[in-house]
Design a protein around this motif. Structure first.
Motif, PDB file in Angstrom:
ATOM      1  N   LEU A  78       0.849  -1.191   0.000  1.00  0.00           N
ATOM      2  CA  LEU A  78       0.000   0.000   0.000  1.00  0.00           C
ATOM      3  C   LEU A  78       0.885   1.241   0.000  1.00  0.00           C
ATOM      4  CD1 LEU A  78      -2.717  -1.074   2.623  1.00  0.00           C
ATOM      5  CD2 LEU A  78      -2.908  -1.095   0.133  1.00  0.00           C
ATOM      6  N   SER A  82       1.810   4.497   5.808  1.00  0.00           N
ATOM      7  CA  SER A  82       0.595   3.689   5.944  1.00  0.00           C
ATOM      8  C   SER A  82      -0.384   4.391   6.869  1.00  0.00           C
ATOM      9  CB  SER A  82       0.950   2.331   6.542  1.00  0.00           C
ATOM     10  OG  SER A  82       2.002   1.750   5.832  1.00  0.00           O
ATOM     11  N   TYR A  83      -1.584   4.611   6.369  1.00  0.00           N
ATOM     12  CA  TYR A  83      -2.641   5.181   7.199  1.00  0.00           C
ATOM     13  C   TYR A  83      -3.647   4.082   7.516  1.00  0.00           C
ATOM     14  CZ  TYR A  83      -0.685   9.726   6.139  1.00  0.00           C
ATOM     15  OH  TYR A  83       0.164  10.797   6.026  1.00  0.00           O
ATOM     16  N   ASP A  86      -6.805   3.557   5.411  1.00  0.00           N
ATOM     17  CA  ASP A  86      -6.582   2.971   4.085  1.00  0.00           C
ATOM     18  C   ASP A  86      -6.425   1.453   4.181  1.00  0.00           C
ATOM     19  OD1 ASP A  86      -6.647   5.576   3.104  1.00  0.00           O
ATOM     20  OD2 ASP A  86      -4.465   5.789   3.199  1.00  0.00           O
ATOM     21  N   THR A  87      -5.703   0.996   5.201  1.00  0.00           N
ATOM     22  CA  THR A  87      -5.499  -0.437   5.392  1.00  0.00           C
ATOM     23  C   THR A  87      -6.807  -1.124   5.765  1.00  0.00           C
ATOM     24  OG1 THR A  87      -3.258   0.056   6.142  1.00  0.00           O
ATOM     25  CG2 THR A  87      -4.083  -2.169   6.571  1.00  0.00           C
ATOM     26  N   THR A  89      -9.842  -0.152   5.044  1.00  0.00           N
ATOM     27  CA  THR A  89     -10.698  -0.151   3.847  1.00  0.00           C
ATOM     28  C   THR A  89     -10.254  -1.247   2.880  1.00  0.00           C
ATOM     29  OG1 THR A  89     -11.065   2.229   4.111  1.00  0.00           O
ATOM     30  CG2 THR A  89     -11.559   1.287   1.946  1.00  0.00           C
ATOM     31  N   HIS A  90      -8.943  -1.333   2.669  1.00  0.00           N
ATOM     32  CA  HIS A  90      -8.389  -2.352   1.766  1.00  0.00           C
ATOM     33  C   HIS A  90      -8.725  -3.763   2.261  1.00  0.00           C
ATOM     34  CE1 HIS A  90      -5.584  -3.962  -1.215  1.00  0.00           C
ATOM     35  NE2 HIS A  90      -5.154  -4.772  -0.266  1.00  0.00           N
TER      36      HIS A  90
END
Length: 190
Positions: A78, A82-83, A86-87, A89-90
């Motif tokens: 990613l 790394s936020y 975002d992780t 959601t992924h």
């Protein structure tokens, strides 16, 4: 399945991390805990951070004998830094059959409002918070999406372990035997 996500640099992973992970999976409704190795924390400087693959190897070695634990390198591919949003959601897109819960230390709660899109995290995910020594009080402590989990207060720090290694002192009982073997054989943190 309900999966607890325990994010960290794990530089190195130590017994404190394992105790918290085990407490979460044994005393809450979580089915598994995934140890998410973070390549780069946006709030931390990159000093003395071992390569992400080396830290992933240590996590894998540390948890190898616990079927309720899993090592995750999801953040390696990613965008960096790394936020968490975002992780999350992924992972939710990749594993729609699972429910994900964020595991954080109580010391992170007062700063949680500084996290990218923290409102979205609280809207879509539960937070399971474990106690930390000298943690400041937080207005979020009583938030309906946050569960305070009774867990041992652990005061082991990765910095302390790295300093012992630099001084050529024993790290026995601070990390698992397999992690100690890796650190010594690969000469990490020397």
């Amino acid at each position: 399945m309900k999966i607890g996500l325990f994010f960290g640099s794990f530089n190195p992973i130590h017994m404190g991390h394992l105790i918290i992970g085990n407490t979460m999976v044994e005393t809450t409704d979580l089915d598994e805990v995934w140890f998410v190795v973070s390549p780069q924390n946006p709030f931390k400087k990159n000093q003395s951070l071992l390569h992400e693959f080396d830290r992933m190897d240590m996590v894998t070695a540390a948890i190898h004998d616990n079927p309720k634990f899993r090592a995750s390198d999801i953040e390696f591919n990613l965008p960096k830094p790394s936020y968490t949003i975002d992780t999350l959601t992924h992972l939710s897109d990749k594993y729609p059959q699972h429910t994900f819960v964020l595991i954080i230390g109580e010391d992170n709660l007062p700063q949680f409002t500084n996290w990218k899109n923290y409102e979205q995290i609280l809207e879509h995910f539960l937070l399971y918070v474990y106690p930390r020594p000298n943690a400041e009080d937080s207005v979020l402590k009583n938030h309906p999406r946050i569960k305070m989990v009774n867990a041992p207060l652990i005061e082991i720090s990765a910095t302390y372990i790295r300093n012992l290694i630099k001084q050529e002192k024993s790290i026995r009982y601070l990390v698992s035997d397999k992690v100690e073997e890796l650190i010594l054989s690969r000469k990490y943190y020397n």
